[in-house]
Design a protein around this motif. Structure first.
Motif, mmCIF file in Angstrom:
data_model
loop_
_atom_site.group_PDB
_atom_site.id
_atom_site.type_symbol
_atom_site.label_atom_id
_atom_site.label_comp_id
_atom_site.label_asym_id
_atom_site.label_seq_id
_atom_site.Cartn_x
_atom_site.Cartn_y
_atom_site.Cartn_z
ATOM 1 N N ASP A 21 0.820 -1.218 0.000
ATOM 2 C CA ASP A 21 0.000 0.000 0.000
ATOM 3 C C ASP A 21 0.851 1.263 0.000
ATOM 4 O OD1 ASP A 21 -2.672 -1.007 0.013
ATOM 5 O OD2 ASP A 21 -2.415 -1.616 2.081
ATOM 6 N N GLU A 22 1.902 1.283 0.849
ATOM 7 C CA GLU A 22 2.687 2.511 0.953
ATOM 8 C C GLU A 22 3.528 2.758 -0.296
ATOM 9 O OE1 GLU A 22 4.818 -0.519 3.715
ATOM 10 O OE2 GLU A 22 2.809 -0.131 2.907
ATOM 11 N N ALA A 23 4.032 1.689 -0.933
ATOM 12 C CA ALA A 23 4.785 1.873 -2.176
ATOM 13 C C ALA A 23 3.890 2.464 -3.259
ATOM 14 C CB ALA A 23 5.363 0.544 -2.644
ATOM 15 N N PRO A 30 1.292 8.168 -9.136
ATOM 16 C CA PRO A 30 1.336 9.124 -10.264
ATOM 17 C C PRO A 30 2.078 8.584 -11.477
ATOM 18 C CG PRO A 30 2.825 9.801 -8.495
ATOM 19 C CD PRO A 30 1.992 8.681 -7.957
ATOM 20 N N ARG A 31 3.078 7.732 -11.266
ATOM 21 C CA ARG A 31 3.826 7.174 -12.391
ATOM 22 C C ARG A 31 2.958 6.198 -13.192
ATOM 23 N NH1 ARG A 31 9.328 5.502 -9.135
ATOM 24 N NH2 ARG A 31 9.240 7.238 -7.673
ATOM 25 N N ILE A 32 2.126 5.440 -12.471
ATOM 26 C CA ILE A 32 1.227 4.509 -13.162
ATOM 27 C C ILE A 32 0.219 5.279 -14.011
ATOM 28 C CG2 ILE A 32 -0.610 2.809 -12.807
ATOM 29 C CD1 ILE A 32 0.990 1.791 -10.379
ATOM 30 N N ALA A 33 -0.297 6.381 -13.471
ATOM 31 C CA ALA A 33 -1.246 7.205 -14.237
ATOM 32 C C ALA A 33 -0.595 7.717 -15.519
ATOM 33 C CB ALA A 33 -1.740 8.369 -13.382
ATOM 34 N N GLU A 210 10.801 1.032 -16.987
ATOM 35 C CA GLU A 210 11.432 2.313 -17.333
ATOM 36 C C GLU A 210 10.666 3.481 -16.720
ATOM 37 O OE1 GLU A 210 14.259 4.818 -18.791
ATOM 38 O OE2 GLU A 210 14.307 2.619 -18.768
ATOM 39 N N GLU A 211 9.334 3.377 -16.712
ATOM 40 C CA GLU A 211 8.493 4.456 -16.178
ATOM 41 C C GLU A 211 8.542 4.514 -14.650
ATOM 42 O OE1 GLU A 211 6.239 7.740 -17.170
ATOM 43 O OE2 GLU A 211 6.925 6.247 -18.617
ATOM 44 N N MET A 212 8.696 3.352 -14.008
ATOM 45 C CA MET A 212 8.635 3.288 -12.546
ATOM 46 C C MET A 212 9.957 3.594 -11.857
ATOM 47 S SD MET A 212 5.484 2.645 -12.000
ATOM 48 C CE MET A 212 4.949 3.207 -13.636
ATOM 49 N N LYS A 213 11.075 3.313 -12.521
ATOM 50 C CA LYS A 213 12.365 3.388 -11.827
ATOM 51 C C LYS A 213 12.733 4.814 -11.462
ATOM 52 C CE LYS A 213 15.467 3.582 -15.859
ATOM 53 N NZ LYS A 213 16.501 2.857 -16.611
ATOM 54 N N VAL A 214 13.561 4.935 -10.414
ATOM 55 C CA VAL A 214 14.039 6.245 -9.978
ATOM 56 C C VAL A 214 14.931 6.822 -11.062
ATOM 57 C CG1 VAL A 214 15.457 7.456 -8.287
ATOM 58 C CG2 VAL A 214 13.890 5.657 -7.535
ATOM 59 N N LYS A 215 14.599 8.016 -11.499
ATOM 60 C CA LYS A 215 15.364 8.649 -12.580
ATOM 61 C C LYS A 215 16.618 9.306 -12.025
ATOM 62 C CE LYS A 215 12.321 7.735 -15.860
ATOM 63 N NZ LYS A 215 11.345 6.902 -15.157
#
Length: 215
Positions: A21-23, A30-33, A210-215
Motif C-alpha cells: 500500500d505505501e509503495a 502518479p507514475r502509473i497514471a 522504465e516508467e517506474m524506476k528512480v530517474k
C-alpha cells in the motif's frame, strides 16, 4: 514486418503487479497514471499485499517490495529512495506516558504491533545502538496488519508505533504525532520493482520498469 513496426509504435498487453500500500500510495501512483496515458493499449492490474509471495507461482509479472525483501535471482530496479523508520506517538499518549529515551525503555510502553501475513509473526522493531543493530519485539493492547492501521491507532492515542517515516511525515509536521528515539532508528533499503529474468523480454514490462524506476 509492418505488423511488428506497428506493435513497436503502439505496444499492447496486460501486466499484473503486486505492491504494498505505501509503495503504491507514496511513489508509484502518479507514475502509473502517466504510464497508462502514454500507452493506452497496455492494461495494468495492481494487487496490494504485504505478503512475501512467489510472483511466478501466483501469476504476477512483477512485484514491488523493500529492497532487502527481494527474492534472490530476480532482476531488481529501485523505485524509491531509502525508507527511514520512526517511532511515533500522539500528544495524548505522551500526556499519560513518559517518552522513551532509549530503545530498552520501550518495555514500559504500550506498543502497537503489525502482524506480518506471510508467516504470522509480529514485525520486530529494529534499532542501532552503540554501533550494533538490535531488535525489539513489541507488545501492547493493539495488533493490526497494515502500517496505515498502525498509524491510525497511533493518532488515536493507543500507543507507540514503529512505522515508515513517509507514512507519518505530515502528522509529525503538524504536531498530530511526535517522533521519539530518532538517533536509534534505522533507514531501510528503498522499494524495488523485481521480476524474473525471462520476463525482461516483455515489451510492456520493459516500458513499465522504465516508467517506474528512480530517474
Amino acid at each position: 514486418m509492418a505488423s511488428l513496426d506497428e506493435f513497436r509504435k503502439c505496444p499492447r498487453g496486460n501486466l499484473r503487479i503486486t505492491v504494498t500500500d505505501e509503495a503504491l500510495g507514496f511513489f508509484l501512483r502518479p507514475r502509473i497514471a502517466d504510464f497508462l496515458k502514454k500507452y493506452p493499449e497496455i492494461s495494468v492490474e495492481i494487487s496490494t499485499d504485504l505478503r512475501l509471495i512467489d510472483i511466478v507461482d501466483e501469476g504476477f509479472d512483477a512485484g514491488v517490495r523493500l529492497g532487502e525483501l527481494v527474492t534472490q535471482g530476480m532482476i531488481s530496479v529501485r523505485v524509491s529512495p531509502d525508507i527511514a523508520f520512526a517511532v511515533v506517538g500522539a500528544p495524548s499518549y505522551f500526556s499519560r506516558h513518559a517518552a522513551p529515551k532509549k530503545p530498552d525503555a520501550l518495555h514500559e510502553q504500550n506498543c502497537i504491533s503489525v502482524r506480518l501475513p506471510t508467516h504470522g509473526k509480529i514485525y520486530p522493531w529494529r534499532f542501532r545502538q552503540k554501533g550494533k543493530e538490535l531488535k525489539f519485539q513489541p507488545a501492547g493492547q493493539f495488533v493490526c496488519n497494515t502500517v496505515f492501521s498502525a498509524r491510525d491507532a497511533c493518532l488515536d492515542g493507543i500507543g507507540l508505533a514503529y512505522i515508515p517515516k513517509i507514512v507519518v511525515e505530515e502528522d509529525i509536521k503538524n504536531g498530530a504525532l511526535i517522533s521519539v528515539l530518532e538517533p536509534f532508528c534505522l533507514t531501510h533499503l528503498g522499494f524495488h520493482l523485481f521480476y524474473p529474468r525471462h520476463h525482461r523480454y516483455s515489451m510492456p514490462l520493459s516500458l513499465f520498469v522504465e516508467e517506474m524506476k528512480v530517474k
